[in-house]
Design a protein around this motif. Sequence first.
Motif, PDB file in Angstrom:
ATOM      1  N   ILE A 290     104.108 -46.479  17.578  1.00 44.17           N
ATOM      2  CA  ILE A 290     104.072 -44.703  17.732  1.00 44.17           C
ATOM      3  C   ILE A 290     106.028 -44.454  17.915  1.00 44.17           C
ATOM      4  CG2 ILE A 290     103.868 -42.678  19.607  1.00 44.17           C
ATOM      5  CD1 ILE A 290     101.714 -45.376  20.955  1.00 44.17           C
ATOM      6  N   LEU A 295     102.166 -38.537  16.682  1.00 41.45           N
ATOM      7  CA  LEU A 295     101.071 -39.909  17.119  1.00 41.45           C
ATOM      8  C   LEU A 295     102.068 -39.521  18.481  1.00 41.45           C
ATOM      9  CD1 LEU A 295     102.064 -42.903  15.080  1.00 41.45           C
ATOM     10  CD2 LEU A 295      99.959 -41.718  15.759  1.00 41.45           C
ATOM     11  N   SER A 299      99.976 -39.075  21.420  1.00 40.01           N
ATOM     12  CA  SER A 299      99.307 -40.582  22.272  1.00 40.01           C
ATOM     13  C   SER A 299      99.458 -40.072  23.851  1.00 40.01           C
ATOM     14  CB  SER A 299     100.258 -41.777  22.871  1.00 40.01           C
ATOM     15  OG  SER A 299     101.607 -40.997  22.908  1.00 40.01           O
TER      16      SER A 299
END
Length: 327
Positions: A290, A295, A299
């Motif tokens: 990540i 991203l 997350s």
Amino acid sequence: MTVRKYIPGFDFIRPIAAFSVVWIHGCAGSYWTRELNPLNNYAVPVFIAISLFLFATQVISKGQTDFGEMVVTRFKRLMIPFFIWTLIYLGIRLFKSKFIHEPFEIDWVQTFVFKGSSYQLWYLPNLFYLLLLFFGFLRMAGKHRGIANIVLSVMIIAVAVVLLYTPADIRTAPWFTRHIMLYFLPSLISSGIGMLYYINYNSIEKSYGNTARIIMPILCVVAFVAQWLIPHVLTGLIFVAILFPFLLFQANIQYPFMKQLSKNSMGIYLIHGVFLEGIKTAMQIVHHPIKGLALTLGSIIITYVLSFIVSDLLSRREVLRKYLMGN
């Protein structure tokens, strides 16, 4: 001391603070999420301040005087979930150590008495020890408000001075020293804030007029931004102290979904590490860690949403709600 039975401001801030906690633990993958992370310094302190405010309600207003009963009740509420989640996260760490070759070490005292096996679990034993520490004090505070105000004010000032002059290299100190300086001492200030607002609730409410209703939201915004400009634990604590009267007397925002999120804020706090570490591990296994804003934010948001859903589902069973979700 007459305090409203239901304070909407607490349900307003808990879900936001829970999101801030997820952000704190999931922000490493992007420069911008790391850069903005100091804005979340208030999150755990506000949870502790609310907890001690409500604990003061139990001891002073509701007359809870049996220390043994209090210990048993709070042990079930805080320490049993702590032990269960510590075992769960130990299993996750063991799994990660095998699949992505992370080192696996354990200090039994540190793990099962103070910090747990994941970055967020320290909150539970820390809160338990705070309740033990302040139970007798709150019994006295109900009868001697003036003395209680002096004691709490002196404690807050003394601890603040210690934190102000804590050296920057404290994070390299032995783990117990780090734990006291980075976790327990700030928690004393958070606790003091919550108890002071409870003890002085009526007098503050009487003086909380139109001027305060105009000024306090502005001060809250200034103090919130100050966390980013001056990223220090004391800045976050000052924000909590300024935010608290707004939550008590002005934040009458009531949405059913926010209330549901609030009920699951502890569950989100406890379970989010499973999803956050699960996502990180899965991305590492497929050799796509990540990185980057999209991203990293993705997350964080996915972790928050999944944590709420699972907490809400598990909390529908009373045993799981009490002993696993801590709700």
